[in-house]
Design an enzyme around this catalytic site. Structure first.
Site, PDB file in Angstrom:
ATOM      1  N   HIS A  20      -4.694  -2.612  -4.465  1.00  0.00           N
ATOM      2  CA  HIS A  20      -4.686  -3.908  -3.771  1.00  0.00           C
ATOM      3  C   HIS A  20      -5.567  -3.878  -2.534  1.00  0.00           C
ATOM      4  O   HIS A  20      -6.220  -2.874  -2.235  1.00  0.00           O
ATOM      5  CB  HIS A  20      -3.268  -4.385  -3.487  1.00  0.00           C
ATOM      6  N   HIS A  23      -5.412  -0.986  -0.022  1.00  0.00           N
ATOM      7  CA  HIS A  23      -6.098   0.242  -0.441  1.00  0.00           C
ATOM      8  C   HIS A  23      -7.602   0.081  -0.231  1.00  0.00           C
ATOM      9  O   HIS A  23      -8.278   0.991   0.249  1.00  0.00           O
ATOM     10  CB  HIS A  23      -5.845   0.529  -1.920  1.00  0.00           C
ATOM     11  N   CYS A 129      14.997   7.501  -1.545  1.00  0.00           N
ATOM     12  CA  CYS A 129      14.353   6.291  -2.068  1.00  0.00           C
ATOM     13  C   CYS A 129      13.079   6.700  -2.798  1.00  0.00           C
ATOM     14  O   CYS A 129      12.168   7.261  -2.195  1.00  0.00           O
ATOM     15  CB  CYS A 129      14.017   5.311  -0.948  1.00  0.00           C
ATOM     16  N   CYS A 132       9.859   4.968  -1.465  1.00  0.00           N
ATOM     17  CA  CYS A 132       9.268   5.615  -0.283  1.00  0.00           C
ATOM     18  C   CYS A 132       8.889   7.064  -0.565  1.00  0.00           C
ATOM     19  O   CYS A 132       8.167   7.666   0.201  1.00  0.00           O
ATOM     20  CB  CYS A 132      10.243   5.650   0.888  1.00  0.00           C
ATOM     21  N   CYS A 146      17.250   0.121   0.811  1.00  0.00           N
ATOM     22  CA  CYS A 146      16.054   0.530   1.539  1.00  0.00           C
ATOM     23  C   CYS A 146      15.347  -0.728   2.038  1.00  0.00           C
ATOM     24  O   CYS A 146      15.046  -1.617   1.242  1.00  0.00           O
ATOM     25  CB  CYS A 146      15.114   1.319   0.618  1.00  0.00           C
ATOM     26  N   HIS A 149      11.919  -1.405   0.222  1.00  0.00           N
ATOM     27  CA  HIS A 149      11.842  -1.661  -1.214  1.00  0.00           C
ATOM     28  C   HIS A 149      12.975  -2.523  -1.758  1.00  0.00           C
ATOM     29  O   HIS A 149      12.946  -2.910  -2.921  1.00  0.00           O
ATOM     30  CB  HIS A 149      11.757  -0.328  -1.982  1.00  0.00           C
ATOM     31  N   LYS A 297       4.186 -10.150   3.941  1.00  0.00           N
ATOM     32  CA  LYS A 297       3.678  -8.992   3.246  1.00  0.00           C
ATOM     33  C   LYS A 297       3.269  -9.431   1.834  1.00  0.00           C
ATOM     34  O   LYS A 297       3.957 -10.239   1.218  1.00  0.00           O
ATOM     35  CB  LYS A 297       4.818  -7.968   3.163  1.00  0.00           C
ATOM     36  N   LYS A 300       4.089  -9.215  -5.310  1.00  0.00           N
ATOM     37  CA  LYS A 300       3.934  -9.901  -6.588  1.00  0.00           C
ATOM     38  C   LYS A 300       4.909 -11.056  -6.700  1.00  0.00           C
ATOM     39  O   LYS A 300       4.546 -12.134  -7.147  1.00  0.00           O
ATOM     40  CB  LYS A 300       4.166  -8.914  -7.742  1.00  0.00           C
TER      41      LYS A 300
HETATM   42  N1  MSP Z   1       0.702   8.255  -1.589  1.00  0.00           N
HETATM   43  C1  MSP Z   1       1.033   7.900  -0.264  1.00  0.00           C
HETATM   44  C2  MSP Z   1       0.044   8.475   0.715  1.00  0.00           C
HETATM   45  C3  MSP Z   1      -0.117   9.950   0.673  1.00  0.00           C
HETATM   46  S1  MSP Z   1      -1.321  10.518   1.781  1.00  0.00           S
HETATM   47  C4  MSP Z   1      -1.182  12.157   1.737  1.00  0.00           C
HETATM   48  C5  MSP Z   1       1.064   6.381  -0.137  1.00  0.00           C
HETATM   49  N2  MSP Z   1       0.368   5.693  -1.055  1.00  0.00           N
HETATM   50  S2  MSP Z   1       0.258   4.100  -1.145  1.00  0.00           S
HETATM   51  O1  MSP Z   1      -0.377   3.806  -2.411  1.00  0.00           O
HETATM   52  O2  MSP Z   1       1.507   3.495  -0.883  1.00  0.00           O
HETATM   53  O3  MSP Z   1      -0.814   3.695  -0.066  1.00  0.00           O
HETATM   54  C6  MSP Z   1      -0.481   3.588   1.254  1.00  0.00           C
HETATM   55  C7  MSP Z   1      -1.688   3.227   2.071  1.00  0.00           C
HETATM   56  O4  MSP Z   1      -2.374   2.082   1.547  1.00  0.00           O
HETATM   57  C8  MSP Z   1      -1.302   2.799   3.470  1.00  0.00           C
HETATM   58  O5  MSP Z   1      -1.081   3.840   4.331  1.00  0.00           O
HETATM   59  C9  MSP Z   1      -2.508   2.010   3.862  1.00  0.00           C
HETATM   60  O6  MSP Z   1      -3.532   2.907   4.184  1.00  0.00           O
HETATM   61  C10 MSP Z   1      -2.815   1.267   2.588  1.00  0.00           C
HETATM   62  N3  MSP Z   1      -2.078   0.005   2.547  1.00  0.00           N
HETATM   63  C11 MSP Z   1      -1.041  -0.312   1.730  1.00  0.00           C
HETATM   64  N4  MSP Z   1      -0.684  -1.609   1.944  1.00  0.00           N
HETATM   65  C12 MSP Z   1      -1.451  -2.138   2.896  1.00  0.00           C
HETATM   66  C13 MSP Z   1      -1.625  -3.410   3.430  1.00  0.00           C
HETATM   67  N5  MSP Z   1      -0.908  -4.458   3.048  1.00  0.00           N
HETATM   68  N6  MSP Z   1      -2.576  -3.558   4.369  1.00  0.00           N
HETATM   69  C14 MSP Z   1      -3.399  -2.540   4.748  1.00  0.00           C
HETATM   70  N7  MSP Z   1      -3.270  -1.345   4.230  1.00  0.00           N
HETATM   71  C15 MSP Z   1      -2.247  -1.061   3.382  1.00  0.00           C
HETATM   72  O7  MSP Z   1       1.681   5.901   0.776  1.00  0.00           O
END
Ligand code: MSP
Length: 475
Positions: A20, A23, A129, A132, A146, A149, A297, A300
């Site tokens: 998304h 990322h 969780c 998380c 949680c 979630h 936030k 979906k």
């Molecule tokens: N897998 C773990 C991270 C491990 S690092 C050793 C994780 N993954 S995640 O797929 O949930 O991605 C989290 C990261 O995606 C967040 O820390 C951030 O960098 C990015 N984002 C997820 N949602 C976001 C938004 N809505 N806005 C901006 N960035 C966000 O956690």
């Protein structure tokens, strides 16, 4: 002189759903930083990847009625597709299920922490969780669920290895306070210090093998698999060859780009692991805010998810990079709506940069006999440099677009297209000046819009107006 190294990482993302906008944003930030430092001559390395040893993938596949491995491959490919569409210049895409690249370093990390006396076996009783991938306390819950979630956590009672995180409380606090581990922005540094508070608790670092299907096995104990965050954090060095020849370990330590949601893991657990293993600590942790949509936030069920693929197909690669780097606040949450994106696109690109390039190049092509010499620009605007030093691409873009505005203004007031009839030499001098300044603008675009940067520079040096850079949107 030894060449400077620059190492930056993104979080490794969970491949349990389509990538998304969040990322895309994290990865773009790392990309822009890398491009800038590489341009300045640093030996640069940019790491991204996927965090695969998680139950979340299995659950998501089950929900979709697909085979977990096939599902995983499909989603990982989507991340790779996205990166290609966004022109992401990563050096390596690490996958934590890769037993050849990733696991040897994870085993090595485990062994070092163990050899340092920081692992012990104990009984874990509490809540977990899966969303998380973290252990929760009663205090964390809202109505028994949680808060992130909305799910009821699993109640666990099992044997785990524990990591003596508590013994690192003081040391980590000092390292953060003194900026030895620099947390940017300062407000996030305060957050990190606040959750360290008066003390850290030891944390569970493994799960019984029967409870988790995927994961890195604990050395010499087939009954246990490593806690997913233990293996995930270690990716930042396994990618550099830690545990398998250390080929690229010269890049370590580096800078971690993370969202505020995962700061705790990076500011506390990861440094403690490194201290225990006798390895250097990260230089900096850059913590960006969250992208929200219509005040909420993205989710979906709310139907307010904006897909990065959608953005790229509407605006194109270069414009999507611009929109995110300029209009997402580097540190605070940013609310994005489709209407706002359209406005930003029209204002900054169609009527801003695109229009300026067309105006200047049209005048140059019509009125100059030949191209100007390649401008000898040896440095960037100090404000631009400062912004990049502060990891603030929004401000860096503001500097560039201020210049765009000034050049527009200059054309409007001096009217070189009229002046050419009364004082051709003065008009030509003015146009050459505009080209010089436009070249400077283009150069500053390099980390933000790498292709546009090249198109503008080439068209200046060829004295030829380029094709329309940014087309108007279909309403
Ligand atoms: N897998 C773990 C991270 C491990 S690092 C050793 C994780 N993954 S995640 O797929 O949930 O991605 C989290 C990261 O995606 C967040 O820390 C951030 O960098 C990015 N984002 C997820 N949602 C976001 C938004 N809505 N806005 C901006 N960035 C966000 O956690």
């Amino acid at each position: 002189m030894k060449q400077e190294t620059f190492y930056i990482t993104t979080p490794i993302y969970y491949p349990n759903a389509e990538p998304h906008l969040g990322h895309a944003y994290s990865t773009l930030l790392a990309d822009a930083n890398t491009r800038y430092h590489a341009l300045m001559g640093a030996d640069s390395y940019f790491l991204t990847g996927t965090d695969e040893n998680t139950q979340k993938v299995i659950q998501a596949a089950e929900k979709a009625g697909e085979d977990p491995r096939a599902y995983l491959e499909k989603i990982v490919q989507r991340f790779k597709d996205l990166y290609q569409l966004l022109n992401i210049s990563f050096s390596q895409f690490i996958r934590t299920s890769d037993a050849h690249v990733h696991w040897p370093g994870v085993f090595e990390m485990w062994k070092r922490i163990d050899a340092n006396g920081d692992l012990y076996k104990g009984e874990y009783k509490g809540l977990y969780c899966v969303g998380c991938e973290a252990f929760l306390t009663e205090k964390d819950l809202v109505d028994g669920k949680c808060p992130n979630h909305g799910t009821v956590p699993q109640v666990l009672s099992e044997e785990n290895y524990f990591f003596r995180l508590s013994t690192y409380t003081k040391e980590i606090k000092l390292l953060i306070e003194s900026d030895e581990i620099k947390i940017v922005p300062a407000s996030r540094k305060s957050d990190a210090l606040a959750f360290i508070g008066d003390g850290l608790q030891d944390i569970s670092f493994s799960r019984p093998t029967r409870a988790v299907e995927w994961g890195v096995p604990v050395p010499n104990d087939s009954g246990q698999k490593m806690y997913v965050w233990m293996d995930a954090l270690t990716n930042y060095i396994t990618a550099l060859g830690f545990g398998r020849g250390e080929v690229n370990m010269r890049f370590w330590p580096g800078i971690h780009v993370v969202g505020k949601d995962i700061l705790r893991f990076h500011a506390v657990i990861w440094p403690a692991m490194l201290l225990s293993a006798g390895l250097p600590l990260p230089k900096a942790i850059l913590v960006h805010g969250m992208i929200i949509s219509d005040g909420q936030k993205m989710s979906k069920s709310l139907g307010n998810v904006i897909s990065p693929f959608e953005l790229i197909s509407r605006y194109g690669t270069e414009a999507t990079r611009y929109l995110l780097l300029r209009h997402v606040h580097p540190f605070n949450d940013t609310d994005i709506t489709k209407e706002r994106l359209d406005e930003w696109y029209e204002a900054g690109l169609v009527n801003g940069l695109g229009n300026l390039v067309a105006r200047v190049m049209k005048m140059a092509e019509t009125n100059l006999e030949g191209p100007i010499e390649k401008p000898a620009v040896d440095n960037f605007d100090p404000e631009y440099l400062q912004a990049i030093d502060d990891f603030n691409f929004q401000t860096a873009c503001d500097v560039v677009w201020r210049k765009v505005g000034q050049l527009d203004e200059l054309i409007t007031t001096k009217e070189p297209f009229k002046l050419i009839k009364t004082d051709p030499e003065a008009a030509k001098t003015l146009i050459r000046q505009l080209l010089q300044d436009l070249y400077i603008v283009a150069r500053m675009l390099h980390p933000i819009m790498p292709k546009t940067c090249v198109i503008i520079k080439e068209s200046i040096l060829a004295n030829k107006k380029p094709e329309n850079l940014f087309s108007r949107l279909d309403k």
